[in-house]
Design a protein around this motif. Structure first.
Motif, PDB file in Angstrom:
ATOM      1  N   PHE A   1     -18.581  -6.111  -1.774  1.00 25.76           N
ATOM      2  CA  PHE A   1     -17.761  -6.958  -0.333  1.00 25.76           C
ATOM      3  C   PHE A   1     -17.457  -6.440   1.207  1.00 25.76           C
ATOM      4  CE2 PHE A   1     -13.973  -6.846  -3.749  1.00 25.76           C
ATOM      5  CZ  PHE A   1     -13.758  -7.285  -3.932  1.00 25.76           C
TER       6      PHE A   1
ATOM      7  N   GLU B   1     -16.305  -1.679  -5.676  1.00 26.93           N
ATOM      8  CA  GLU B   1     -16.148  -2.770  -4.246  1.00 26.93           C
ATOM      9  C   GLU B   1     -16.021  -2.198  -2.581  1.00 26.93           C
ATOM     10  OE1 GLU B   1     -11.558  -2.513  -1.926  1.00 26.93           O
ATOM     11  OE2 GLU B   1     -11.598  -3.275  -4.484  1.00 26.93           O
ATOM     12  N   ARG B   2     -16.217  -1.137  -2.632  1.00 24.36           N
ATOM     13  CA  ARG B   2     -16.671  -0.529  -0.989  1.00 24.36           C
ATOM     14  C   ARG B   2     -18.592  -0.777  -0.184  1.00 24.36           C
ATOM     15  NH1 ARG B   2     -15.498   4.157  -1.618  1.00 24.36           N
ATOM     16  NH2 ARG B   2     -17.935   5.194  -2.554  1.00 24.36           N
TER      17      ARG B   2
ATOM     18  N   ARG C   1     -10.282  -7.146  -3.414  1.00 18.79           N
ATOM     19  CA  ARG C   1     -10.343  -6.051  -3.539  1.00 18.79           C
ATOM     20  C   ARG C   1      -9.177  -5.430  -4.445  1.00 18.79           C
ATOM     21  NH1 ARG C   1     -13.210  -4.045   0.855  1.00 18.79           N
ATOM     22  NH2 ARG C   1     -13.451  -4.936   2.807  1.00 18.79           N
TER      23      ARG C   1
ATOM     24  N   SER D   1      -6.959 -10.226   1.080  1.00 23.82           N
ATOM     25  CA  SER D   1      -8.500  -9.819   0.604  1.00 23.82           C
ATOM     26  C   SER D   1      -9.698 -10.843   0.095  1.00 23.82           C
ATOM     27  CB  SER D   1      -8.242  -9.852  -0.802  1.00 23.82           C
ATOM     28  OG  SER D   1      -9.664  -9.011  -1.438  1.00 23.82           O
TER      29      SER D   1
END
Length: 256
Positions: free
Chosen positions: A176, A172-173, A164, A100
């Motif tokens: 990140f 997060e979507r 993540r 991640s």
């Protein structure tokens, strides 16, 4: 509703009793799923009986999965993933085998309940105003202390270093995939709207094939097995005389 499977009757009381195991967004959908499961189970039992398979364990009643497992073992050859297949999958999907990325993030939460439409509209407006203020040079820490409903307001909105899986999926979507700096639009989550600054972004690293090959092998074997099971059940359905039910097996619980 009454269904016949090769002259074997499945009546409505049986379907209604089965519905408790198949939650759905409507009674009709639940009944369809229950009927589908009972039909598949009956087909499996009939096929096992025809082949003379002894599936029943004296200590317990055999389930549909027990019959399915015995039939698959007897009648279906399922290939296993070899080294070449695993290596090819790895090379074609290298982005799936990365550590991640790490982000250093600050945020300001304008809280709003998911079901309060007016509150969410207002929270978004305030978030947009804060973003405008930050672009004009306002201090993030001061605005976080003034507006944020998150305990991180006491530390200038800082969330520290995150990877993540540490925040809710909708946050997060969006975060990140953002570039370093102030995220240009409010980030909406179940908690409200967030004003977000990504202070630092450390890219994920490629995982060596040797560390993930067992996971790839398991995934490919399970994928092939699911396909083989679906095809086997589809064959049983095609060869059967089923009356009172139009069959769709794509989301049958036995194929999950």
């Amino acid at each position: 509703m009454m269904i016949q499977v090769n002259q074997k009757t499945i009546d409505e009381p049986a379907i209604l009793a089965e519905m408790q195991y198949h939650p759905a967004d409507s009674q009709e959908r639940a009944m369809t799923k229950a009927a589908e499961s009972l039909v598949i189970g009956e087909l499996l039992r009939q096929r096992a009986a025809k082949l003379g398979l002894q599936v029943t364990d004296e200590s317990k009643k055999s389930s549909d999965n027990d019959f399915l497992a015995a039939l698959i073992e007897r009648e279906v050859a399922i290939p296993k993933a070899d080294e070449e297949s695993c290596e090819t999958y790895y090379q074609q999907n290298t982005e799936r085998f990365m550590t991640s990325p790490l982000l250093e993030v600050r945020h300001i939460l304008l809280a709003a309940a998911p079901d309060d439409e007016l509150d969410r509209v207002n929270a978004k407006i305030v978030a947009e105003q804060i973003i405008k203020q930050l672009r004009e040079g306002e201090d993030f820490a001061r605005l976080a202390q003034q507006h944020s409903a998150c305990p991180s307001s006491a530390t200038a909105g800082g969330l520290g270093q995150i990877s993540r899986g540490q925040t809710v999926a909708e946050f997060e979507r969006q975060v990140f995939t953002a570039n370093e700096g102030l995220v240009p639009n409010p980030v909406e989550t179940r908690y409200g709207f967030h004003v977000v600054t990504v202070d630092r972004k450390i890219a994920g690293k490629q995982l060596p094939y040797e560390t993930v090959k067992d996971k790839i092998e398991t995934y490919l074997n399970e994928k092939v097995e699911r396909k083989a099971v679906a095809q086997y059940i589809h064959t049983l359905i095609q060869d059967a005389n089923i009356q009172g039910f139009d069959f769709v097996v794509s989301d049958s619980p036995l194929l999950q």
